[in-house]
Write an enzyme that holds these catalytic residues in place. Structure first.
Site, mmCIF file in Angstrom:
data_model
loop_
_atom_site.group_PDB
_atom_site.id
_atom_site.type_symbol
_atom_site.label_atom_id
_atom_site.label_comp_id
_atom_site.label_asym_id
_atom_site.label_seq_id
_atom_site.Cartn_x
_atom_site.Cartn_y
_atom_site.Cartn_z
ATOM 1 N N LEU A 65 0.845 -1.203 0.000
ATOM 2 C CA LEU A 65 0.000 0.000 0.000
ATOM 3 C C LEU A 65 0.880 1.253 0.000
ATOM 4 O O LEU A 65 2.094 1.172 0.162
ATOM 5 C CB LEU A 65 -0.913 -0.020 1.232
ATOM 6 C CG LEU A 65 -1.984 -1.122 1.218
ATOM 7 C CD1 LEU A 65 -2.647 -1.241 2.590
ATOM 8 C CD2 LEU A 65 -3.033 -0.841 0.141
ATOM 9 N N GLY B 143 7.687 15.908 -15.863
ATOM 10 C CA GLY B 143 6.318 15.982 -15.361
ATOM 11 C C GLY B 143 5.699 14.598 -15.268
ATOM 12 O O GLY B 143 6.306 13.599 -15.669
ATOM 13 N N ARG B 144 4.506 14.527 -14.696
ATOM 14 C CA ARG B 144 3.771 13.269 -14.583
ATOM 15 C C ARG B 144 2.392 13.441 -15.221
ATOM 16 O O ARG B 144 1.899 14.559 -15.343
ATOM 17 C CB ARG B 144 3.650 12.857 -13.106
ATOM 18 C CG ARG B 144 5.016 12.498 -12.526
ATOM 19 C CD ARG B 144 4.920 12.134 -11.039
ATOM 20 N NE ARG B 144 4.127 10.966 -10.750
ATOM 21 C CZ ARG B 144 4.570 9.699 -10.821
ATOM 22 N NH1 ARG B 144 5.831 9.446 -11.156
ATOM 23 N NH2 ARG B 144 3.776 8.688 -10.521
ATOM 24 N N HIS C 201 13.378 32.363 20.165
ATOM 25 C CA HIS C 201 14.750 32.740 19.774
ATOM 26 C C HIS C 201 15.732 31.768 20.413
ATOM 27 O O HIS C 201 15.584 31.444 21.587
ATOM 28 C CB HIS C 201 15.049 34.163 20.272
ATOM 29 C CG HIS C 201 16.486 34.552 20.039
ATOM 30 N ND1 HIS C 201 16.941 34.934 18.796
ATOM 31 C CD2 HIS C 201 17.561 34.584 20.881
ATOM 32 C CE1 HIS C 201 18.237 35.211 18.883
ATOM 33 N NE2 HIS C 201 18.632 35.002 20.143
HETATM 34 P P1 FAD Z 1 -0.559 7.458 -6.192
HETATM 35 O O1 FAD Z 1 0.272 7.685 -5.007
HETATM 36 O O2 FAD Z 1 0.103 7.395 -7.517
HETATM 37 O O3 FAD Z 1 -1.344 6.093 -5.915
HETATM 38 C C1 FAD Z 1 -2.151 5.513 -6.857
HETATM 39 C C2 FAD Z 1 -2.172 4.015 -6.611
HETATM 40 O O4 FAD Z 1 -3.204 3.467 -7.388
HETATM 41 C C3 FAD Z 1 -0.890 3.301 -7.019
HETATM 42 O O5 FAD Z 1 -0.375 2.565 -5.938
HETATM 43 C C4 FAD Z 1 -1.314 2.368 -8.149
HETATM 44 O O6 FAD Z 1 -0.649 1.108 -8.105
HETATM 45 C C5 FAD Z 1 -2.782 2.187 -7.844
HETATM 46 N N1 FAD Z 1 -3.597 1.865 -9.016
HETATM 47 C C6 FAD Z 1 -3.622 2.499 -10.212
HETATM 48 N N2 FAD Z 1 -4.552 1.959 -11.012
HETATM 49 C C7 FAD Z 1 -5.124 0.952 -10.298
HETATM 50 C C8 FAD Z 1 -6.144 0.032 -10.577
HETATM 51 N N3 FAD Z 1 -6.798 0.032 -11.732
HETATM 52 N N4 FAD Z 1 -6.460 -0.873 -9.623
HETATM 53 C C9 FAD Z 1 -5.811 -0.898 -8.429
HETATM 54 N N5 FAD Z 1 -4.842 -0.035 -8.102
HETATM 55 C C10 FAD Z 1 -4.511 0.883 -9.024
HETATM 56 N N6 FAD Z 1 4.456 14.787 -3.269
HETATM 57 C C11 FAD Z 1 4.582 15.510 -2.146
HETATM 58 O O7 FAD Z 1 3.600 16.085 -1.671
HETATM 59 N N7 FAD Z 1 5.782 15.624 -1.485
HETATM 60 C C12 FAD Z 1 6.903 15.033 -1.956
HETATM 61 O O8 FAD Z 1 7.971 15.159 -1.347
HETATM 62 C C13 FAD Z 1 6.808 14.272 -3.143
HETATM 63 N N8 FAD Z 1 7.896 13.651 -3.648
HETATM 64 C C14 FAD Z 1 7.773 12.900 -4.779
HETATM 65 C C15 FAD Z 1 8.916 12.288 -5.298
HETATM 66 C C16 FAD Z 1 8.836 11.532 -6.450
HETATM 67 C C17 FAD Z 1 10.073 10.879 -6.987
HETATM 68 C C18 FAD Z 1 7.582 11.371 -7.104
HETATM 69 C C19 FAD Z 1 7.470 10.530 -8.337
HETATM 70 C C20 FAD Z 1 6.444 11.981 -6.604
HETATM 71 C C21 FAD Z 1 6.534 12.753 -5.439
HETATM 72 N N9 FAD Z 1 5.418 13.401 -4.913
HETATM 73 C C22 FAD Z 1 5.544 14.164 -3.782
HETATM 74 C C23 FAD Z 1 4.091 13.299 -5.538
HETATM 75 C C24 FAD Z 1 3.223 12.268 -4.795
HETATM 76 O O9 FAD Z 1 3.883 11.026 -4.785
HETATM 77 C C25 FAD Z 1 1.871 12.162 -5.464
HETATM 78 O O10 FAD Z 1 1.280 13.434 -5.579
HETATM 79 C C26 FAD Z 1 0.942 11.261 -4.662
HETATM 80 O O11 FAD Z 1 1.490 9.989 -4.505
HETATM 81 C C27 FAD Z 1 -0.419 11.173 -5.335
HETATM 82 O O12 FAD Z 1 -1.245 10.321 -4.601
HETATM 83 P P2 FAD Z 1 -2.428 9.509 -5.310
HETATM 84 O O13 FAD Z 1 -3.072 8.718 -4.237
HETATM 85 O O14 FAD Z 1 -3.253 10.422 -6.125
HETATM 86 O O15 FAD Z 1 -1.714 8.539 -6.348
HETATM 87 P P1 NAI Z 2 7.662 19.252 -12.838
HETATM 88 O O1 NAI Z 2 6.403 19.650 -13.498
HETATM 89 O O2 NAI Z 2 7.956 19.695 -11.465
HETATM 90 O O3 NAI Z 2 8.909 19.728 -13.723
HETATM 91 C C1 NAI Z 2 9.074 19.340 -15.054
HETATM 92 C C2 NAI Z 2 10.072 20.277 -15.704
HETATM 93 O O4 NAI Z 2 10.406 19.751 -16.966
HETATM 94 C C3 NAI Z 2 9.527 21.680 -15.942
HETATM 95 O O5 NAI Z 2 10.481 22.620 -15.535
HETATM 96 C C4 NAI Z 2 9.266 21.711 -17.441
HETATM 97 O O6 NAI Z 2 9.388 23.010 -17.996
HETATM 98 C C5 NAI Z 2 10.361 20.800 -17.927
HETATM 99 N N1 NAI Z 2 10.131 20.194 -19.236
HETATM 100 C C6 NAI Z 2 8.965 19.770 -19.770
HETATM 101 N N2 NAI Z 2 9.182 19.236 -20.985
HETATM 102 C C7 NAI Z 2 10.518 19.312 -21.218
HETATM 103 C C8 NAI Z 2 11.357 18.903 -22.282
HETATM 104 N N3 NAI Z 2 10.859 18.302 -23.368
HETATM 105 N N4 NAI Z 2 12.687 19.134 -22.192
HETATM 106 C C9 NAI Z 2 13.212 19.747 -21.063
HETATM 107 N N5 NAI Z 2 12.452 20.146 -20.044
HETATM 108 C C10 NAI Z 2 11.128 19.922 -20.104
HETATM 109 O O7 NAI Z 2 7.680 17.654 -12.965
HETATM 110 P P2 NAI Z 2 8.580 16.559 -12.255
HETATM 111 O O8 NAI Z 2 9.817 17.170 -11.701
HETATM 112 O O9 NAI Z 2 8.680 15.456 -13.234
HETATM 113 O O10 NAI Z 2 7.657 16.113 -11.057
HETATM 114 C C11 NAI Z 2 6.376 15.528 -11.334
HETATM 115 C C12 NAI Z 2 5.418 15.786 -10.227
HETATM 116 O O11 NAI Z 2 5.812 15.138 -9.036
HETATM 117 C C13 NAI Z 2 5.279 17.258 -9.926
HETATM 118 O O12 NAI Z 2 3.957 17.625 -10.216
HETATM 119 C C14 NAI Z 2 5.554 17.403 -8.491
HETATM 120 O O13 NAI Z 2 4.545 18.112 -7.865
HETATM 121 C C15 NAI Z 2 5.606 15.985 -7.929
HETATM 122 N N6 NAI Z 2 6.767 15.923 -7.029
HETATM 123 C C16 NAI Z 2 6.718 16.643 -5.866
HETATM 124 C C17 NAI Z 2 7.803 16.680 -5.029
HETATM 125 C C18 NAI Z 2 7.743 17.528 -3.805
HETATM 126 O O14 NAI Z 2 6.655 17.942 -3.443
HETATM 127 N N7 NAI Z 2 8.846 17.793 -3.130
HETATM 128 C C19 NAI Z 2 9.021 15.931 -5.304
HETATM 129 C C20 NAI Z 2 8.984 15.248 -6.576
HETATM 130 C C21 NAI Z 2 7.868 15.235 -7.379
#
Ligand code: FAD
Ligand code: NAI
Length: 466
Positions: free
Chosen positions: A38, A273-274, A445
């Site tokens: 999970l 991006g995602r 502080h």
């Molecule tokens: P998800 O966490 O993606 O969960 C969706 C789940 O649904 C998955 O486990 C998947 O297996 C399951 N699923 C999909 N389709 C089906 C199906 N048909 N049947 C059953 N199960 C299914 N956000 C932050 O706020 N802070 C951070 O520091 C941060 N760091 C990040 C770092 C990275 C490298 C990445 C990739 C993301 C990060 N994020 C961060 C973003 C965060 O992970 C997501 O915004 C968050 O997980 C979204 O939650 P969710 O429940 O919408 O989807």
């Molecule tokens: P992002 O949207 O933060 O950044 C993507 C970057 O790629 C942007 O600067 C964009 O202009 C650039 N880009 C887009 N197309 C391109 C191309 N063809 N060539 C070069 N640059 C290009 O997306 P990222 O970093 O992939 O993260 C995905 C999501 O995960 C974000 O929405 C973020 O909110 C979430 N996330 C959150 C974290 C946190 O809260 N600390 C940590 C990691 C992810």
């Protein structure tokens, strides 16, 4: 066929929080998750493993370089990457098991398998043995999350061309890591590998990093990261990537067009991006469609089909775990018949680099575009005694307030531990605080949080310690 009040598809921060709240409210609820654990992206391959590596690599770099030596601590650390990865995995396992415990505590059934809508109120689940079971529910919540956006010409093979999941488990420290995309993932995971010894080049299509974040704040972070050795190629696009057994050859050119150049890397991280994930979800069985970005639209978490709700990354808004959690609560409260709103104007964002960047509310650029008059109060961490004594003086606190009413409209922080401090302003802004309110409140502080108060004082030019 088993029936529930609520069936939730997806066990990430959206899905598991929705399930827990439904259980708390006495609804019969099950959460369908296809992964073997999970917690979704966040716990398995997102927020948590990335923060584990950021923490460990930050300590490694501090111990290896001038930082410890300056404090009079003389050590010669060596990197045990396998152990660093192992402790990350152990922490992740602890957290994902924690969700299983919370499910048991709140009487949530975990249905293991992949869910597919099968007409109104019906879901088919296929487990990893291929067995199919049928369920019905009054309400179904889609919380299927997101996946990395692919880049044409740069095929992710998770060997040499990797996504964030690959970058969280590299078997070796790359000599040269090229990151495509100067967003949150690129800067966080680029920082991890740079600290562990990689040369890191970040290629960004736009002429700035972190689009959407207050520009001055983003530029300040970029300067710090560049000083640490991270190279930036802004306004550039990668047109091709050719992997080989020991590296990748990249072709890039100016975003506006021009002469192409090549770059060699041993790993390439695609982080542009995602995008929402709805594969195999059977949307057509209920007449639901995604928009052109693959997103399921919602109004108050409701889709256009009665009884089907949507939350988290798969729908509109920032792709953040705490946004998914907020929507989970609001959605389930609404299903239970109570009004509940998410304040989308006050969702904080944090980049966990060093220095950290934290932000909430409006940016200067947004306010200018809206034509709204505002005042800015800034305070540098250089003038904050705790930051100074800890030798962590990069960055500032910036408070933006309405020119007439003094109401705080936006807060942008870059500096030490700002991820832990932005919550103060989330609370204050939710209660419509003025900058003067913050300026009048006693802060302990010596703490870095005093910079937040001084910045608020400075909205009217009254900071005292600068
Ligand atoms: P998800 O966490 O993606 O969960 C969706 C789940 O649904 C998955 O486990 C998947 O297996 C399951 N699923 C999909 N389709 C089906 C199906 N048909 N049947 C059953 N199960 C299914 N956000 C932050 O706020 N802070 C951070 O520091 C941060 N760091 C990040 C770092 C990275 C490298 C990445 C990739 C993301 C990060 N994020 C961060 C973003 C965060 O992970 C997501 O915004 C968050 O997980 C979204 O939650 P969710 O429940 O919408 O989807
Ligand atoms: P992002 O949207 O933060 O950044 C993507 C970057 O790629 C942007 O600067 C964009 O202009 C650039 N880009 C887009 N197309 C391109 C191309 N063809 N060539 C070069 N640059 C290009 O997306 P990222 O970093 O992939 O993260 C995905 C999501 O995960 C974000 O929405 C973020 O909110 C979430 N996330 C959150 C974290 C946190 O809260 N600390 C940590 C990691 C992810």
């Amino acid at each position: 066929m088993k029936s529930y009040d609520v069936l939730i598809i997806g066990g990430g921060p959206g899905g598991y929080n929705a399930a827990i709240r439904a259980g708390q409210l006495g609804l019969s609820v099950a959460c369908i998750e296809g992964r073997s654990t999970l917690g979704g992206t966040c716990l398995n391959v997102g927020c948590m493993p990335s923060k584990a590596l950021l923490h460990a690599s930050e300590l490694y770099e501090a111990a290896s370089g001038a930082e410890f030596a300056h404090l009079g601590i003389e050590v010669k650390p060596s990197l045990n990457l396998a152990q660093m990865m192992k402790q990350k995995e152990e922490s992740v396992t602890g957290l994902t098991k924690g969700i299983e415990f919370l499910f048991r505590k709140n009487k949530v059934d975990w249905i293991k398998g992949w869910g597919r809508l099968d007409g109104a109120g019906k879901v088919k689940v296929t487990d990893d043995q291929g067995n199919v079971s049928d369920y019905t529910a009054k309400d179904i919540v889609i919380a299927t999350g997101s996946e990395p956006t692919p880049l044409p010409g740069v095929t992710i093979d998770n060997q040499r061309i990797i996504d964030s999941t690959g970058a969280l488990s590299l078997p070796q420290v790359p000599k040269h890591l090229v990151v495509i995309g100067a967003g949150v993932i690129g800067l966080e995971l680029g920082s991890v590998w740079r600290r562990l010894g990689s040369e890191v080049t970040v290629i960004e299509y736009l002429d700035r990093i972190c689009p959407g974040i207050d520009e001055e704040t983003a530029k300040t972070l970029q300067r710090s990261l560049a000083k640490q050795g991270m190279a930036f190629k802004l306004g550039s696009k990668v047109t091709q990537a050719t992997p080989s057994a020991d590296g990748v050859s990249l072709t890039l050119e100016p975003a506006a067009g021009g002469e192409a150049q090549t770059l060699q890397a041993d790993y390439v991280l695609v982080a542009i991006g995602r995008r929402p994930y709805t594969e195999g979800l059977g949307l057509d069985s209920v007449g639901l469609n995604t928009d052109k970005r693959g997103m399921l639209e919602n109004q108050g978490h409701r889709t256009s089909v009665p009884g089907i709700w949507v939350i988290g990354d798969v729908t509109s808004g920032p792709m953040l775990a705490h946004k998914a959690e907020d929507e989970a609560i609001a959605c389930i409260e609404r299903i239970h018949g109570k009004p509940h709103e998410v304040n989308y104007g006050l969702i904080p964002g944090v980049i966990y680099t060093k220095p950290e960047l934290a932000t909430v509310g409006k940016t200067e650029e947004q306010l200018k575009a809206e034509g709204r008059a505002y005042k800015v109060g800034k305070f540098p961490f250089m003038a904050n005694s705790r930051a100074k004594i800890n030798h962590e003086t990069e960055g500032f606190a910036k408070v933006i307030a309405d020119a007439e009413t003094d109401q705080v409209l936006g807060v942008h922080l870059v500096g030490p531990s700002v991820s832990e401090m932005i919550g103060e302003y989330c609370v204050a802004m939710e209660f419509a605080a003025s900058a003067e309110d913050i300026a009048l409140i006693c802060h302990p502080h010596p703490t870095r949080s005093e910079a937040l108060r001084q910045a608020a004082m400075n909205v009217d030019g009254m900071a005292m310690q600068i």
